[in-house]
Design an enzyme around this catalytic site. Structure first.
Site, PDB file in Angstrom:
ATOM      1  N   GLN A  33       0.843  -1.211   0.000  1.00  0.00           N
ATOM      2  CA  GLN A  33       0.000   0.000   0.000  1.00  0.00           C
ATOM      3  C   GLN A  33       0.874   1.256   0.000  1.00  0.00           C
ATOM      4  O   GLN A  33       2.068   1.201   0.298  1.00  0.00           O
ATOM      5  CB  GLN A  33      -0.893   0.008   1.251  1.00  0.00           C
ATOM      6  N   ASP A  88       0.177   0.343  13.701  1.00  0.00           N
ATOM      7  CA  ASP A  88       0.598   1.587  14.343  1.00  0.00           C
ATOM      8  C   ASP A  88       0.933   1.371  15.825  1.00  0.00           C
ATOM      9  O   ASP A  88       1.553   2.229  16.454  1.00  0.00           O
ATOM     10  CB  ASP A  88      -0.518   2.634  14.217  1.00  0.00           C
ATOM     11  N   GLU A 108       1.065  -8.216  11.717  1.00  0.00           N
ATOM     12  CA  GLU A 108       0.863  -7.089  10.787  1.00  0.00           C
ATOM     13  C   GLU A 108       1.570  -7.459   9.474  1.00  0.00           C
ATOM     14  O   GLU A 108       2.740  -7.829   9.479  1.00  0.00           O
ATOM     15  CB  GLU A 108       1.450  -5.811  11.399  1.00  0.00           C
ATOM     16  N   ASP A 140       0.868 -12.416   7.213  1.00  0.00           N
ATOM     17  CA  ASP A 140      -0.551 -12.324   6.845  1.00  0.00           C
ATOM     18  C   ASP A 140      -1.391 -12.954   7.959  1.00  0.00           C
ATOM     19  O   ASP A 140      -1.140 -14.094   8.367  1.00  0.00           O
ATOM     20  CB  ASP A 140      -0.777 -13.072   5.517  1.00  0.00           C
ATOM     21  N   GLY A 141      -2.384 -12.227   8.421  1.00  0.00           N
ATOM     22  CA  GLY A 141      -3.182 -12.702   9.544  1.00  0.00           C
ATOM     23  C   GLY A 141      -3.879 -14.016   9.264  1.00  0.00           C
ATOM     24  O   GLY A 141      -4.015 -14.862  10.157  1.00  0.00           O
ATOM     25  N   ASP A 159      -7.725  -5.404  13.693  1.00  0.00           N
ATOM     26  CA  ASP A 159      -7.677  -3.972  13.394  1.00  0.00           C
ATOM     27  C   ASP A 159      -7.067  -3.816  12.003  1.00  0.00           C
ATOM     28  O   ASP A 159      -5.908  -3.428  11.822  1.00  0.00           O
ATOM     29  CB  ASP A 159      -6.817  -3.253  14.431  1.00  0.00           C
ATOM     30  N   SER A 160      -7.864  -4.205  11.018  1.00  0.00           N
ATOM     31  CA  SER A 160      -7.323  -4.238   9.648  1.00  0.00           C
ATOM     32  C   SER A 160      -7.873  -3.072   8.838  1.00  0.00           C
ATOM     33  O   SER A 160      -8.758  -2.346   9.267  1.00  0.00           O
ATOM     34  CB  SER A 160      -7.740  -5.549   8.968  1.00  0.00           C
ATOM     35  N   ASP A 162      -9.961  -1.959   5.380  1.00  0.00           N
ATOM     36  CA  ASP A 162     -11.270  -2.459   4.920  1.00  0.00           C
ATOM     37  C   ASP A 162     -11.105  -3.714   4.054  1.00  0.00           C
ATOM     38  O   ASP A 162     -10.006  -4.021   3.598  1.00  0.00           O
ATOM     39  CB  ASP A 162     -11.988  -1.341   4.143  1.00  0.00           C
TER      40      ASP A 162
HETATM   41  N1  SAM Z   1      -7.892   1.671  12.511  1.00  0.00           N
HETATM   42  C1  SAM Z   1      -7.768   1.434  11.079  1.00  0.00           C
HETATM   43  C2  SAM Z   1      -9.143   1.206  10.462  1.00  0.00           C
HETATM   44  O1  SAM Z   1     -10.100   1.075  11.217  1.00  0.00           O
HETATM   45  O2  SAM Z   1      -9.202   1.171   9.230  1.00  0.00           O
HETATM   46  C3  SAM Z   1      -6.832   0.288  10.833  1.00  0.00           C
HETATM   47  C4  SAM Z   1      -5.427   0.686  11.194  1.00  0.00           C
HETATM   48  S1  SAM Z   1      -4.182  -0.452  10.967  1.00  0.00           S
HETATM   49  C5  SAM Z   1      -2.917   0.585  10.422  1.00  0.00           C
HETATM   50  C6  SAM Z   1      -4.638  -1.427   9.580  1.00  0.00           C
HETATM   51  C7  SAM Z   1      -3.528  -2.411   9.280  1.00  0.00           C
HETATM   52  O3  SAM Z   1      -4.027  -3.657   8.796  1.00  0.00           O
HETATM   53  C8  SAM Z   1      -2.548  -1.933   8.179  1.00  0.00           C
HETATM   54  O4  SAM Z   1      -1.302  -1.648   8.759  1.00  0.00           O
HETATM   55  C9  SAM Z   1      -2.480  -3.097   7.183  1.00  0.00           C
HETATM   56  O5  SAM Z   1      -1.177  -3.306   6.680  1.00  0.00           O
HETATM   57  C10 SAM Z   1      -2.962  -4.248   8.066  1.00  0.00           C
HETATM   58  N2  SAM Z   1      -3.453  -5.421   7.327  1.00  0.00           N
HETATM   59  C11 SAM Z   1      -4.268  -5.428   6.236  1.00  0.00           C
HETATM   60  N3  SAM Z   1      -4.472  -6.690   5.799  1.00  0.00           N
HETATM   61  C12 SAM Z   1      -3.775  -7.515   6.635  1.00  0.00           C
HETATM   62  C13 SAM Z   1      -3.580  -8.935   6.703  1.00  0.00           C
HETATM   63  N4  SAM Z   1      -4.157  -9.756   5.802  1.00  0.00           N
HETATM   64  N5  SAM Z   1      -2.815  -9.438   7.710  1.00  0.00           N
HETATM   65  C14 SAM Z   1      -2.225  -8.598   8.616  1.00  0.00           C
HETATM   66  N6  SAM Z   1      -2.341  -7.246   8.591  1.00  0.00           N
HETATM   67  C15 SAM Z   1      -3.117  -6.715   7.616  1.00  0.00           C
END
Ligand code: SAM
Length: 288
Positions: A33, A88, A108, A140-141, A159-160, A162
């Site tokens: 991203q 974060d 993450e 990857d989660g 907390d991913s 969308d």
């Molecule tokens: N609070 C924010 C919201 O409500 O949209 C989310 C914040 S946090 C920074 C979102 C994180 O999810 C990102 O750093 C992204 O890289 C991570 N993320 C997305 N897909 C993921 C996955 N499949 N496995 C692990 N982390 C993931």
């Protein structure tokens, strides 16, 4: 996203918010991203991923407190917590405020988000990164939960971003099936579930999927100023129906035992209980 004196959020094509920029702090294009951190005039530091607001210094407490304290206080005996996303560090910091937590694993996918957040937004994660109970994994989660053991965790917090791009796998039947398997008998999973006024389908579809693996599926709300469109919903799925219906006095007792009473600015025992009282326009989006 061009950074001029204003930054426009690109979440919705026909509506959105903008921030007047004081200075750009960091920009990077990771394999996953576009990452931007800038100092805004109104909300302090802002983290954006692909042009979408993730957190701002000024209102992150609302979201992080509600995403963390509601499931951990409701569970009452959460010792092992799995956090997915949350690069974060804000969720990790608040999970570790709970005195009963012995192990917090954070998975993450994007190492750049962790690196830039630690370097340029140190106040969000604070000392959590170096807490001996914390285990931070870049991965990857969905892959992590597929390999995790049965009953390994008491609470899962997603907390991913969308459900588009890398975040999409965290809203699937397979993911919730594994989540149910890795959670203990009183386990709870919560996840950011968008702003139903603008993203109704996200709550409906993901709740329907959670219901295939969990006895009790609902949602609760938080008023996060920079998640524009009214209430933000946090998706809730639990094996024990009672956990979303605790009386305020019991919530207060459990929060006192966890050591978080008086340390919050949005969450409170009364707000915790009230958050599950959904306005009809949101309640109607949940599977009956
Ligand atoms: N609070 C924010 C919201 O409500 O949209 C989310 C914040 S946090 C920074 C979102 C994180 O999810 C990102 O750093 C992204 O890289 C991570 N993320 C997305 N897909 C993921 C996955 N499949 N496995 C692990 N982390 C993931």
């Amino acid at each position: 996203m061009a950074l001029d004196s204003w930054v426009n959020e690109s979440l919705y094509s026909a509506w959105g918010q903008r921030f007047r920029v004081k200075r750009e702090i960091a920009r990077a294009k990771s394999p996953f991203q576009d990452i931007a951190i800038f100092e805004s005039e109104s909300h302090g530091q802002v983290l954006m991923l692909d042009g979408v607001v993730q957190i701002t210094e000024r209102d992150e407490f609302v979201y992080q407190e509600m995403l963390v304290h509601v499931p951990l206080v409701a569970h009452g005996r959460a010792e092992r917590v799995l956090i997915i996303g949350a690069g974060d560090g804000g969720v990790l910091r608040r999970v570790l405020e709970h005195s009963g937590v012995r192990r917090a694993v954070m998975v993450e996918i994007d190492a750049e988000v962790i690196r830039l957040s630690r370097q340029f937004m140190p106040g969000i994660g604070g000392a959590a990164w170096d807490d001996p109970r914390a285990e931070v994994i870049v991965g990857d989660g969905i892959a992590y939960v597929a390999d995790a053991r049965d009953g390994e965790f008491d609470v899962v917090i997603v907390d991913s971003t969308d459900p588009i791009g890398v975040g999409e796998v965290l809203f699937t039947d397979a993911f919730y099936g594994h989540a149910a398997r890795v959670l203990s008998p009183r386990g709870v999973i919560v996840n950011q579930c968008g702003v139903p006024f603008m993203q109704a389908e996200e709550l409906t579809e993901t709740s329907r999927r959670r219901a295939k693996s969990f006895a009790h599926v609902t949602a609760y709300v938080a008023a996060v100023p920079t998640y524009v469109g009214g209430f933000m919903t946090l998706g809730w799925a639990a094996k024990d129906v009672s956990l979303a219906r605790l009386p305020v006095a019991e919530i207060e007792r459990r929060a006192a035992a966890a050591g978080i009473l008086g340390r919050t600015r949005y969450w409170s025992p009364a707000v915790h209980a009230a958050a599950f009282q959904l306005p009809p326009y949101i309640a109607e989006l949940l599977p009956s």
